[in-house]
Design an enzyme around this catalytic site. Sequence first.
Site, PDB file in Angstrom:
ATOM      1  N   ASP A  95       0.787  -1.225   0.000  1.00  0.00           N
ATOM      2  CA  ASP A  95       0.000   0.000   0.000  1.00  0.00           C
ATOM      3  C   ASP A  95       0.829   1.291   0.000  1.00  0.00           C
ATOM      4  O   ASP A  95       0.664   2.153   0.863  1.00  0.00           O
ATOM      5  CB  ASP A  95      -0.954  -0.010   1.213  1.00  0.00           C
ATOM      6  CG  ASP A  95      -2.191   0.839   0.952  1.00  0.00           C
ATOM      7  OD1 ASP A  95      -2.262   1.460  -0.116  1.00  0.00           O
ATOM      8  OD2 ASP A  95      -3.074   0.887   1.824  1.00  0.00           O
ATOM      9  N   HIS A 137       4.666   3.932   9.186  1.00  0.00           N
ATOM     10  CA  HIS A 137       4.549   2.510   8.793  1.00  0.00           C
ATOM     11  C   HIS A 137       5.810   1.998   8.084  1.00  0.00           C
ATOM     12  O   HIS A 137       5.934   0.804   7.831  1.00  0.00           O
ATOM     13  CB  HIS A 137       3.356   2.302   7.855  1.00  0.00           C
ATOM     14  CG  HIS A 137       2.039   2.655   8.469  1.00  0.00           C
ATOM     15  ND1 HIS A 137       1.599   2.083   9.643  1.00  0.00           N
ATOM     16  CD2 HIS A 137       1.064   3.520   8.073  1.00  0.00           C
ATOM     17  CE1 HIS A 137       0.409   2.595   9.945  1.00  0.00           C
ATOM     18  NE2 HIS A 137       0.068   3.464   9.019  1.00  0.00           N
ATOM     19  N   ASP A 174      -1.611   8.721  15.896  1.00  0.00           N
ATOM     20  CA  ASP A 174      -2.232   8.394  14.614  1.00  0.00           C
ATOM     21  C   ASP A 174      -3.113   7.162  14.831  1.00  0.00           C
ATOM     22  O   ASP A 174      -2.777   6.285  15.620  1.00  0.00           O
ATOM     23  CB  ASP A 174      -1.144   8.077  13.580  1.00  0.00           C
ATOM     24  CG  ASP A 174      -1.704   7.840  12.178  1.00  0.00           C
ATOM     25  OD1 ASP A 174      -1.576   8.748  11.340  1.00  0.00           O
ATOM     26  OD2 ASP A 174      -2.262   6.746  11.924  1.00  0.00           O
ATOM     27  N   HIS A 176      -3.616   4.638  13.189  1.00  0.00           N
ATOM     28  CA  HIS A 176      -3.027   3.356  12.785  1.00  0.00           C
ATOM     29  C   HIS A 176      -1.814   3.022  13.655  1.00  0.00           C
ATOM     30  O   HIS A 176      -1.128   3.915  14.153  1.00  0.00           O
ATOM     31  CB  HIS A 176      -2.582   3.402  11.317  1.00  0.00           C
ATOM     32  CG  HIS A 176      -3.706   3.632  10.364  1.00  0.00           C
ATOM     33  ND1 HIS A 176      -4.031   4.887   9.916  1.00  0.00           N
ATOM     34  CD2 HIS A 176      -4.583   2.769   9.795  1.00  0.00           C
ATOM     35  CE1 HIS A 176      -5.075   4.789   9.082  1.00  0.00           C
ATOM     36  NE2 HIS A 176      -5.435   3.518   9.001  1.00  0.00           N
ATOM     37  N   ASP A 263      -5.903  11.110  11.917  1.00  0.00           N
ATOM     38  CA  ASP A 263      -6.977  10.259  11.394  1.00  0.00           C
ATOM     39  C   ASP A 263      -7.828   9.607  12.487  1.00  0.00           C
ATOM     40  O   ASP A 263      -8.709   8.802  12.179  1.00  0.00           O
ATOM     41  CB  ASP A 263      -6.430   9.211  10.406  1.00  0.00           C
ATOM     42  CG  ASP A 263      -5.130   8.597  10.845  1.00  0.00           C
ATOM     43  OD1 ASP A 263      -4.751   8.781  12.010  1.00  0.00           O
ATOM     44  OD2 ASP A 263      -4.490   7.915  10.020  1.00  0.00           O
ATOM     45  N   TYR A 302      -7.187  12.278   7.022  1.00  0.00           N
ATOM     46  CA  TYR A 302      -7.713  12.244   5.650  1.00  0.00           C
ATOM     47  C   TYR A 302      -9.046  12.930   5.458  1.00  0.00           C
ATOM     48  O   TYR A 302      -9.560  13.002   4.351  1.00  0.00           O
ATOM     49  CB  TYR A 302      -7.754  10.771   5.183  1.00  0.00           C
ATOM     50  CG  TYR A 302      -6.408  10.122   5.392  1.00  0.00           C
ATOM     51  CD1 TYR A 302      -5.325  10.452   4.568  1.00  0.00           C
ATOM     52  CD2 TYR A 302      -6.169   9.271   6.465  1.00  0.00           C
ATOM     53  CE1 TYR A 302      -4.066   9.926   4.793  1.00  0.00           C
ATOM     54  CE2 TYR A 302      -4.909   8.738   6.700  1.00  0.00           C
ATOM     55  CZ  TYR A 302      -3.861   9.071   5.857  1.00  0.00           C
ATOM     56  OH  TYR A 302      -2.612   8.567   6.096  1.00  0.00           O
TER      57      TYR A 302
HETATM   58 ZN   LIG Z   1      -2.930   6.698  10.051  1.00  0.00          ZN
END
Ligand SMILES: [Zn+2]
Length: 506
Positions: A95, A137, A174, A176, A263, A302
């Site tokens: 991704d 990431h 974040d 994630h 996010d 986002y």
């Molecule tokens: Zn994120």
Amino acid sequence: MSKKKVYVIMDRQEERHDQPWSSYHIETSKRLDVIYERLKESGLFDDTRIEHLPRREATEKEIQSVHTERYVEDVKSTETMNADQQEAFCSKYEDIFVNSATWKRAKLAAGSAIDLVTAVAINRIPGIAFIRPPGHHAMPDEGCGFCIFNNVAIAAKEALRCGFAKKVMIVDYDVHAANGTQECIESMGDNVRLISIHRYENGTFWPNMPQTGIYHNYNNTMNLPLNTTGLTDSDYCALFSHVIIPSIQSFKPDLIIVSSGFDASLGDPEGYMNVTPAGFATMIRMMMNTGIPVAAVLEGGYFLEALAADSEWVLKALLGEQIPQINPEPINPAIADTISRVLSKYEETSFFRKVQELRKLIGQSPIEDDVKQTDYKGERTVHAPYDTRGIYTPFADEKVNKFKDLLRSLLQSYETIEKPDIPCVFKYVNTDENFLDVQDGQLLIGSGKAVKLFVELLFISALDPQFVSDSFLDVKDTDFDSIRFGDGLQSLGSIPTFKNFPLLQL
Ligand SMILES: [Zn+2]
């Protein structure tokens, strides 16, 4: 001449790192545009209290302090590829997208993170870098989840190498998991620690990695995995009060780097959380209140309207401006569960030991986590070649408009921030052992050990550390007149953890 109070790096993206082969993606160059426009409109961008630092490309040597030479060379080769080759390149990694601007922009992002963190560490003035591509990431040998180079890990490594900091705490809110940062800092030893709050849902949420749960073998990472969505400012602040701030106090870093992804904002198509601009500003303020310099680096986010508003209010928090109070709400039981398990795993630290001691004193059994190792129910099924198209679909307009309305009314409510009439004070009362009460915005406490310990934990976790010292419990009763909470602008009711302390069932 006014004294500079905050460093800002804003990448204006002369060349644009955008996905070239598909019409829709959530990580676009518009993200930095909306932040810039908002800061310009609000006058913050030209505020004389801000020192704008120039951007700089990281050297390959700096990047290779965290990433492998093979991977860096691989990314470098994309600069001269055509779009088909670039898409084929991206199918090797999970991704990510690249275009011919990516190599340069990724170097600028990493170099800007290094320079921001360096300036913050040396001058002990907070700062924020609005850069992309994001980084948290990215792993040593591979890009992942829109991230090319791990900006915060590279910056932390440089700060340590150059002696600008001896111990660095990375806090990642974040939505994630900071799976990349976790891997990048693993070899840096105990001078760097990472705390990551993220959607986890027992491992069923991306990246579906067991290492993003509470139990893993990465010694310098503490994960705060969230097993449900829809969490609020109060939930996030509870994690800061009970785990993150006490962990910072125990570790005593001389630098805090924030992986500041937005996010978890309300309306974000990735997060499904409900954190508001006031919530993000409060988290930043809580970290600033430790007295340790804070360097924030943009990661995700986002929902463009929220991204702009969150950036504005985080910058205001960094400037020391009064921030809007969060709406205190009951804490989600899933948060109490996460906190209990984390405390159980990390009970060797003094804060966590004190919680255990307090539970015993008030007749509750110590927290024990009898479900160790069983929190992961996910499955990781993806592998190369990875999909490069059709991964993201936008929310329906109707849904987006609803979130925009909600955000707009929130922001309007911020326009009239009033100081509460009653400053929140702590008052010692010479009465029953474990007496504890709130009257007229004052916290009244008795002389019992349990109640003192409880208040001490509250102070450590939620309040300005200038009032907290090791001798807190030794202060003579009569010496205790009153103590203002935080910067004196909060009322007790604004500290959601006070009424909903999930560990003690008061
Ligand atoms: Zn994120």
